[in-house]
Design an enzyme around this catalytic site. Structure first.
Site, PDB file in Angstrom:
ATOM      1  N   CYS B 418     -11.443 -10.405  23.459  1.00  0.00           N
ATOM      2  CA  CYS B 418     -11.211 -10.134  22.042  1.00  0.00           C
ATOM      3  C   CYS B 418     -11.639 -11.040  21.016  1.00  0.00           C
ATOM      4  O   CYS B 418     -12.173 -10.951  20.021  1.00  0.00           O
ATOM      5  CB  CYS B 418      -9.717  -9.855  21.679  1.00  0.00           C
ATOM      6  SG  CYS B 418      -8.586 -10.824  22.297  1.00  0.00           S
ATOM      7  N   HIS B 462      -4.033 -10.564  20.771  1.00  0.00           N
ATOM      8  CA  HIS B 462      -5.301  -9.765  20.513  1.00  0.00           C
ATOM      9  C   HIS B 462      -6.121 -10.573  19.267  1.00  0.00           C
ATOM     10  O   HIS B 462      -5.297 -11.279  18.416  1.00  0.00           O
ATOM     11  CB  HIS B 462      -4.925  -8.268  20.111  1.00  0.00           C
ATOM     12  CG  HIS B 462      -6.220  -7.605  19.932  1.00  0.00           C
ATOM     13  ND1 HIS B 462      -7.238  -7.659  21.273  1.00  0.00           N
ATOM     14  CD2 HIS B 462      -6.505  -6.692  19.330  1.00  0.00           C
ATOM     15  CE1 HIS B 462      -7.936  -6.661  21.043  1.00  0.00           C
ATOM     16  NE2 HIS B 462      -7.827  -6.026  19.616  1.00  0.00           N
ATOM     17  N   ASP B 479     -12.128  -2.934  15.070  1.00  0.00           N
ATOM     18  CA  ASP B 479     -11.709  -3.856  16.234  1.00  0.00           C
ATOM     19  C   ASP B 479     -12.449  -3.696  17.289  1.00  0.00           C
ATOM     20  O   ASP B 479     -13.033  -2.854  18.138  1.00  0.00           O
ATOM     21  CB  ASP B 479     -10.455  -3.204  16.980  1.00  0.00           C
ATOM     22  CG  ASP B 479      -9.862  -4.004  18.114  1.00  0.00           C
ATOM     23  OD1 ASP B 479     -10.670  -4.883  18.840  1.00  0.00           O
ATOM     24  OD2 ASP B 479      -8.759  -3.854  18.627  1.00  0.00           O
TER      25      ASP B 479
END
Lengths: 309, 658
Positions: B418, B462, B479
């Site tokens: 991420c 994250h 995202d």
């Protein structure tokens, strides 16, 4: 009347006995404890060390009827307790009392008597009565047995069963007197004559009253705990095969109370329990086969090691 | 005359109690230090067992220097929490070296009790709490062992019986007092340890910085960060974006929070905020992070006192979270974050890129702009780029080492997690003239075994991106990781990208969830009781805890009432005068011992008095006065005799000076 005053005649009796049985103050004291606790006394000793003299002096000083029976293997129970005899004139059986009907009985060499004879004595000691032909006859009060046995000579004897040994509150041995006492003894007048001249110092009523007082003495929880610790120590000791019975425990406390009363105290101290412990236990402990010494040695050892709670 | 020398058995107990106390501390103590202390203890044990002579006095000094030097070298600041505790443990070991008699031993045991509570400065979990019962209990057994009169010790069975009879009731009656102190003693607003030793306290977890390509450990850490209980039904886990630090400044390697002077407090909202009526409400129980971050679902609308929301939307607490902390929060999951009151300043920051870095990425972004795409299309193109150009998600990415790290990632390695994706995405957006920033936090959560709460773990950490699609619009969450690995978002970290046998084993998972449920229960029942709850508790009683008089009266009254109840209980258990008599009598025995007359536990008090008088004829009257009174108390049950005993003892002590 204060306790000290009530005790005075008894202490006077003690002093008087000490004049006869010289050099045995501790033993005389224990004998009085036994009398005061209402127990019977076992003397284990060689002949001629003064067992009979002690018994005589006790009976004379305490104003007790004295009877003596020499136990032999042919003595029958009837010879001891008495016999019923048919009286033709009244056409009834009359009970003829045996020598046991006395206040202080000296049973000499008790282990020479047959088991049957011993058990007749046992009943008398335990119940304070004898039963002949189904009729019970009360023994006089107080009724005290002082039994003797010779620990050395064993041929032709019947060892007392444990149950009977348990009936004796205290046991002790007199042993030889110390040198000074023995020399005094040699130079003194004939014992029998002296005893015959003794004056009683207290009545049996007074004795019974003191007994009652001893019985009612206070034993605190701490004292009872110590008594229990002592009794219990005999049950877990490796040297002992059979430890003390609960009856022995009751006897220990009773003797300790009498000991406390003789010191003009109204409560039991650990010292009282210690003073009588060996005498209470030495004849009751059945030692293990591989244990050395005797009951008295084990008892003394336990006394030295059981902590006072 | 000194206190009685410890028997080998008593010394063994001392070592056992200390060993159990030391064991949990070994988890955080430097291994070398633990080894050193252990060696000293073993040597001490051997010496005590094999040799009569104590260690020479001079040896303690070099050892003391060694302990202190080690602590300073290892921890730096000797006054901080870990250094202080380590030093205390070392000094206790030195105390054991010189502990030859009873009073030394008892002192060492008292320190052991303190060390037991020190353990909670490091770990407040249920497991440790349950374990701490063992050393605590062992310390009490050792104390009992040390003060017992000699010759009263039986075998193992007797020992257990004795513990059950003497120790357990004694500990049980202290429980109400402990409970009272637990709820009443004022909690400290600020942590007990103001200084922090950075070197030892860096916890894994979200930091204030992000360095893609340098760390992957975060994902391997399974420990919980927080546990969340929702008031109503929980939202789907793929919507659980727990916002943490928002990172704006980028220097080509590290992402940092915005930091420009003068604008720090612009647009801040101070708690408490209650949130809107239709907002999602929940309680978070946050594990200690040693940082100020407060996590809430986007967009946070309700948060407690002492917490502020900065213009980026993340929450900050005024103090670091050093112990488990429970707070209530509210969020509106459908809302998006407004730009805030000073958009012009902030806008510039969210467009800035380090000069002369990542030329390929810049070129790529500019090519999209050149095609005339609007911001929404550019976002779509960037995501499309990730999806189609062979990017993969991995927890073990190829390290990025060059100057142009984003270029390296976008055009060479093309694998990462991420952090890599959010960083690359934000760089592309900024290059295309779209304000963008990196948001770090946690994603998702694991449902507890009974479904009552959600566990968010360190592995759930994250990073995602936010972009401003129009000048007057709000921040939109993008995202990019979802474009590459949709499963990471929908299934959560627990099942993705990890093929470890244990992690996926059904049984293991069930056990893990069950133990976590226990821990959660413990936290809710015990640890949750913090300053705030305490204040509520006092408010319910009508007491103002900030008024020291009211608080003092409450404490004094409570302690007095409990002490009264305890003493009544003890009074009821045994006649106190007898206990008192024993104590007085022991004092008497002790003084006689000092005078050279030792007592014998099998000797009656009067016989002993006689023997002592023979040795000390001039004290005969005083000795017998004490002994008589004692015998009357104990054997004649004469409670009046305590008065005589007291005065006789005083007389005796006065006339019998050692």
């Amino acid at each position: 009347m204060s306790l000290t005053e009530a005790l005075k005649p008894l202490l006077a009796a003690r002093d008087q006995i000490n004049e006869i049985v010289v050099g045995k103050k501790a033993e005389v004291h224990l004998a009085l404890v036994s009398v005061l606790a209402g127990g019977h006394l076992l003397l284990e000793d060689l002949p001629g060390v003064g067992k009979t003299t002690l018994a005589h002096a006790l009976s004379a000083s305490l104003d007790l009827d004295f009877g003596r029976v020499q136990f032999t293997s042919d003595l029958l129970p009837a010879d001891l307790v008495g016999v019923s005899v048919f009286d033709p004139s009244t056409r009834r059986f009359d009970f003829h009392r045996g020598p046991i009907f006395t206040q202080l009985l000296l049973a000499d060499e008790i282990n020479r008597g047959t088991p049957k004879l011993q058990s007749a004595l046992l009943e008398a000691m335990a119940e304070g009565q004898v039963t002949v032909d189904g009729v019970s006859h009360a023994l006089p009060k107080p009724f005290i047995v002082i039994a003797t046995q010779n620990p050395i000579e064993q041929s032709g004897t019947f060892a007392l069963p444990e149950s009977q040994l348990d009936r004796f509150l205290l046991s002790m041995s007199l042993g030889y007197p110390d040198a000074a006492s023995e020399k005094a003894l040699l130079g003194a007048r004939e014992r029998r004559q002296v005893i015959a001249e003794l004056k009683p110092k207290l009545s049996s009523e007074q004795l019974l009253a003191l007994r009652q007082q001893a019985d009612g003495l206070h034993a605190s929880a701490a004292a009872i705990e110590y008594a229990y610790a002592l009794i219990n120590s005999t049950r877990s000791d490796k040297r002992v095969r059979i430890g003390l019975s609960p009856r022995a425990g009751i006897g220990l406390l009773r003797a300790a109370k009498a000991h406390a009363l003789l010191a003009a105290r109204t409560h039991v101290l650990p010292e009282d329990l210690q003073a009588v412990f060996v005498a209470v236990t030495r004849h009751r402990l059945v030692l293990a086969a591989d244990a050395s010494g005797d009951g008295a040695i084990v008892s003394r050892d336990l006394l030295a090691h059981v902590p006072i709670p | 005359m000194r206190a009685p020398v410890l028997s080998p058995r008593q010394f063994d107990w001392l070592l056992i109690a200390f060993g159990a106390t030391l064991a949990p501390h070994l988890l955080w103590l430097p291994p070398l230090y633990g080894l050193m202390l252990g060696t000293i203890l073993v040597l001490r044990y051997v010496q005590r067992r094999r040799y009569v002579r104590a260690w020479p006095g001079w040896i303690k000094f070099p050892l003391l220097i060694a302990v202190i030097a080690f602590v300073i070298a290892e921890f730096g600041n000797p006054l901080a929490r870990q250094a202080g505790s380590a030093a205390l443990i070392g000094l206790t070991v030195l105390k054991l070296i010189e502990s030859e008699n009873r009073s030394d031993g008892l002192r060492a045991l008292l320190v052991c009790l303190f060390l037991n509570s020190v353990q909670f400065l490091f770990d407040q979990s249920l497991l440790v709490t349950v374990y701490m019962l063992l050393p605590t209990f062992l310390v009490f057994i050792a104390m009992n062992e040390l003060v017992a009169p000699p010759g009263t010790r039986g075998g193992i069975a007797g020992e257990f019986a004795r513990i059950g009879r003497e120790l357990v009731p004694l500990l049980l009656i202290t429980l109400p007092l402990t409970a009272f102190l637990f709820v009443s003693v004022p909690r400290l607003e600020t942590p007990l340890w103001g200084t922090r030793d950075n070197r030892w306290e860096a916890r894994t977890g979200l930091g204030d910085e992000m360095r893609p390509g340098s760390i992957t450990e975060l994902h391997a850490d399974d420990s919980p960060v927080m546990r969340v209980t929702f008031d109503g039904p929980a939202p789907p886990t793929q919507q659980m974006y727990w916002r943490g630090p928002v990172l704006v400044n980028f220097d080509g390697e590290v992402w940092r929070r915005r930091a420009w002077p003068g604008a720090t407090h612009v647009g801040e909202i101070k708690g408490p905020q209650s949130g809107g009526p239709n907002d999602l409400r929940y309680e978070v129980m946050l594990e200690p992070t040693d940082r100020n971050w407060v996590f809430a679902l986007d967009v946070a609308t309700g948060f407690p006192d002492g917490v502020k929301q900065q213009v980026e939307g993340h929450l900050l607490r005024s103090q670091r979270v050093t112990s488990v902390w429970a707070y209530r929060a509210a969020s509106n999951l459908r809302a998006s974050l407004p730009q805030g009151p000073a958009p012009s300043v902030y806008r510039g920051e969210t467009l800035r890129l380090p000069a002369q870095l990542n030329p390929q990425s810049l070129a790529l972004a500019q090519s999209w702009v050149a095609q005339g795409a609007d911001p929404t299309q550019i976002v779509a193109q960037a995501l499309q780029f990730f999806r189609t150009q062979g990017f993969s998600y991995t927890l073990v990415p190829t390290p990025l080492v060059g100057r142009h790290r984003v270029d390296e990632f976008l055009f060479e390695t093309r694998n990462g997690f991420c952090e890599h994706y959010s960083q690359a995405f934000v760089v592309l957006m900024r290059a295309a003239g779209i304000p963008a920033r990196v948001v770090t936090g946690y994603m998702g959560g694991e449902r507890s075994s009974n479904g009552a709460y959600y566990i968010v773990r360190n592995a759930d950490a994250h990073a995602w991106a936010e972009v401003l699609l129009s000048d007057d619009g709000t921040w939109t969450r993008i995202d990019p990781t979802a474009a590459v690995a949709p499963d990471r978002i929908s299934l959560g970290s627990g099942t993705f990208g990890d093929d470890s046998y244990f992690r996926n084993n059904h049984w293991w998972k069930a056990i893990r969830l069950q133990t976590d449920a226990l821990q959660h229960w413990f936290n809710s029942m015990v640890v949750r009781f913090d300053t705030l709850r305490q204040r509520e508790f006092f408010a319910n009683l009508g007491i103002d805890p900030s008024d020291w008089r009211q608080l003092g009266a409450w404490m004094a009254g409570g302690i007095a009432a409990l002490a009264l109840a305890m003493s009544l209980w003890m009074f009821d258990r045994r006649p106190t005068s007898v206990d008192l008599a024993q104590r007085r009598y022991r004092r008497f025995l002790k003084r006689l011992q000092q005078l050279g007359v030792g007592s014998n536990p099998a000797e009656g008090p009067m016989d002993f008095a006689e023997r002592a008088s023979l040795q000390l004829p001039h004290l005969r009257a005083a000795i017998f006065a004490v002994s008589d009174a004692y015998a009357r108390l104990r054997y004649a049950d004469d409670p009046e005799a305590i008065v005589q005993l007291n005065s006789a003892l005083l007389d005796f002590l006065k006339s019998a000076k050692p």
